[in-house]
Write a protein that holds these residues in place. Sequence first.
Motif, mmCIF file in Angstrom:
data_model
loop_
_atom_site.group_PDB
_atom_site.id
_atom_site.type_symbol
_atom_site.label_atom_id
_atom_site.label_comp_id
_atom_site.label_asym_id
_atom_site.label_seq_id
_atom_site.Cartn_x
_atom_site.Cartn_y
_atom_site.Cartn_z
ATOM 1 N N VAL A 1 50.268 50.756 42.742
ATOM 2 C CA VAL A 1 49.307 49.803 43.327
ATOM 3 C C VAL A 1 48.454 49.224 42.189
ATOM 4 O O VAL A 1 48.284 49.865 41.146
ATOM 5 N N GLU A 2 47.946 48.041 42.417
ATOM 6 C CA GLU A 2 47.078 47.360 41.437
ATOM 7 C C GLU A 2 45.705 48.032 41.403
ATOM 8 O O GLU A 2 45.184 48.437 42.450
ATOM 9 N N ALA A 3 45.129 48.109 40.224
ATOM 10 C CA ALA A 3 43.824 48.756 40.075
ATOM 11 C C ALA A 3 42.730 48.006 40.850
ATOM 12 O O ALA A 3 41.767 48.608 41.324
ATOM 13 N N ARG A 4 42.918 46.667 41.011
ATOM 14 C CA ARG A 4 41.884 45.861 41.672
ATOM 15 C C ARG A 4 41.945 45.993 43.190
ATOM 16 O O ARG A 4 41.017 45.619 43.895
ATOM 17 N N GLN A 5 43.054 46.457 43.708
ATOM 18 C CA GLN A 5 43.227 46.552 45.159
ATOM 19 C C GLN A 5 42.134 47.427 45.778
ATOM 20 O O GLN A 5 41.675 48.381 45.132
ATOM 21 N N THR A 6 41.726 47.103 47.025
ATOM 22 C CA THR A 6 40.606 47.862 47.612
ATOM 23 C C THR A 6 41.074 49.181 48.200
ATOM 24 O O THR A 6 42.245 49.342 48.556
ATOM 25 N N CYS A 7 40.114 50.087 48.311
ATOM 26 C CA CYS A 7 40.416 51.405 48.874
ATOM 27 C C CYS A 7 40.814 51.282 50.342
ATOM 28 O O CYS A 7 41.625 52.053 50.858
ATOM 29 N N GLU A 8 40.225 50.289 51.011
ATOM 30 C CA GLU A 8 40.552 50.040 52.418
ATOM 31 C C GLU A 8 42.061 49.797 52.585
ATOM 32 O O GLU A 8 42.715 50.377 53.448
ATOM 33 N N VAL B 1 40.507 50.413 43.921
ATOM 34 C CA VAL B 1 41.182 51.720 43.841
ATOM 35 C C VAL B 1 40.915 52.371 42.487
ATOM 36 O O VAL B 1 40.854 53.599 42.370
ATOM 37 N N ALA B 2 40.745 51.535 41.461
ATOM 38 C CA ALA B 2 40.506 52.047 40.103
ATOM 39 C C ALA B 2 39.405 53.097 40.094
ATOM 40 O O ALA B 2 39.478 54.075 39.338
ATOM 41 N N VAL C 1 48.305 54.124 39.994
ATOM 42 C CA VAL C 1 47.487 52.921 39.856
ATOM 43 C C VAL C 1 47.731 52.318 38.479
ATOM 44 O O VAL C 1 47.635 53.016 37.466
ATOM 45 N N ALA C 2 48.085 51.024 38.464
ATOM 46 C CA ALA C 2 48.387 50.370 37.187
ATOM 47 C C ALA C 2 47.251 49.449 36.795
ATOM 48 O O ALA C 2 46.771 48.656 37.613
#
Length: 573
Positions: A15-22, A73-74, A39-40
């Motif tokens: 998953v992208e680091a910027r993606q939200t935890c939601e 997510v980061a 997480v990338a």
Amino acid sequence: MATGIGVLAREALMVEARQTCELLEAMFRRRADLASVVVADSGRLGLVMRGAFDQTMSGPYGYGRALWGPRPVAMAADWSPLRLSANTTVAAASHLLRTRAEQHRYDDILVDLDGGGIGTVSAARLFDALANEFADRAIRDELTGLVNRAHFLDLLVAACGSADFGGDRVVVVFLDLDGMKRINDSRGHQAGDLVLANVGRQLREAARPGEVAARLGGDEFAVLSRIPRQVAAEPTALELGRRYLLAIAARDGRHDPAVHPYASVGVAVSGQRSDPQTLVSEADMAMYRAKQGGGNQVELAVGVEAGLGWDLEAVDRTVAQAVQYGELRMHYQPIVRIADRAVVSVEALVRWQHPTMGLISPGRFLPGARRGGHLPLLDRWVLQQACTDLVERTARLGAAAPPRVNVNLSPPTLAGDFDGLVVSTLQRSGLRPDRLRLELPEDADLQTLAGAGPRLERLIAHGVGVTLDDMGAGSTSLRYLSTLTIHGIKIDQAFVAGLLHNPRDHTVVKLLTDLGHGLGLHVTAEGVETAEQLSALAALGVGYAQGYHLAAPQPLDALCSTLAVTAGGHGRP
Ligand code: C2E
Ligand code: MG
Ligand code: MG
């Protein structure tokens, strides 16, 4: 032979680091099987474990989701996960995982897969593999990958226990490498270890289902197998020993011939009762005899025969009755001209269809018959039967019948007036004299041979062929060569067995062949078991061959129908 953790890995979900935890929470909800995501973030990789993430989102006091939902997510990821290459051993990976900070000790491991992707291995999977490796190590020899001594003995005890119920026989093959000391001394222990590892591989490849090969320690190996109740134990056990002997002797070109070992092999079969300890020490003693006999050979444990002592006594008493009750059977084995595979003769080999013991081979009842003085009776029966069989077969099949028959004569027969017997048997049966060939035994003493000379000459003049059997196995029959006008010699199967890997055997075969040809004799090699042996014999100029590779001894009916016996009699008797 530890494997890398790459085989345990499953492909990671990135998953992208910027993606939200939601969004990640929704993803986890959809994928119940997902334990973690990777997480990338521009070059670096982080890990989010489902359990820890769930806790973050639900606590504390229910505010977790409101607080964390919009965050990237980061922020929830561990940015220093354990990341290893695919070839890291299970043991090393487990160690690294176990020594991590307590809260990460059960996290997944990131694995750089060989193809370039990223995989994950769960702690449970890794520790499971570690447990398997330890369990395996406890029963396996590390150098060869074969079963180790302790486990072999365990399996043997179990086999003996269950064989006692079913009536099966348990076989132990004991193999000791010849020449290992020489290899270790001259090439060093590392070369020695390579040789042992290679032997391990050869034994593993030779093992058939149900057979277990083990390294007992040093240069000692063993094989455990079972023989079903209805199968003749001794020949089967010997055959088993030979198969493993050949497996070790086989060269595959990958290894330096100078460091190629041979083996001395002892075989023991369980008797009435199966005692594991006795079985191993009997096989060991038989191996020792094989080694004393020069190595590179198989010996059957004497205990096996001793265990059958009672039966042999019975045999001893009744071999004459076997004739009387019609329990003897003839089997025939083709003798083939190597050049064109034409069957030039068949050798008559007697068997005893015993009412309780089944089909017994001559190796087991001839010694008793000899002690009991029954051999002349037996030979008379065989001679009569073989001649009649061939006449009868010729009447039915014409030119497709075997052209000749070879009949073995024993020393006590040679000591009597056998020429009269042969002539009268030929007359009674109606077999042409030149279709009979007599095989003279190697083990006759000189006096018997000298006495038999004139009678043999008389038969030869009559047209009967004479061949010296088992040439090279002893020395007495050499005398025959210069005194009798015989037709052929048979090279003993012991030399054929060693032909390909023992230079001395090769030399003996060549010597006997040249000797035979120098005297204008037909040369037959016995005990040919492989195509390689056959071509080596052909290359040495041996004209005729006999052995399992061509056909096993069998009843004449079977022989005539399975083999398209070539018509007509090519070649001399
Ligand atoms: P032999 O005359 O040298 O017979 C050859 C033996 O080698 C036979 O054993 C045969 O079955 C066996 N053989 C054939 N091909 C192969 C092979 O490829 N590999 C191996 N390892 N062995 C092979 P068999 O039938 O058990 O006979 C053993 C011996 O008993 C004979 O040795 C012969 O000396 C004696 N014998 C057999 N039948 C008679 C008989 O009717 N009369 C007399 N007097 N002796 C017999
Ligand atoms: Mg023979
Ligand atoms: Mg022979």
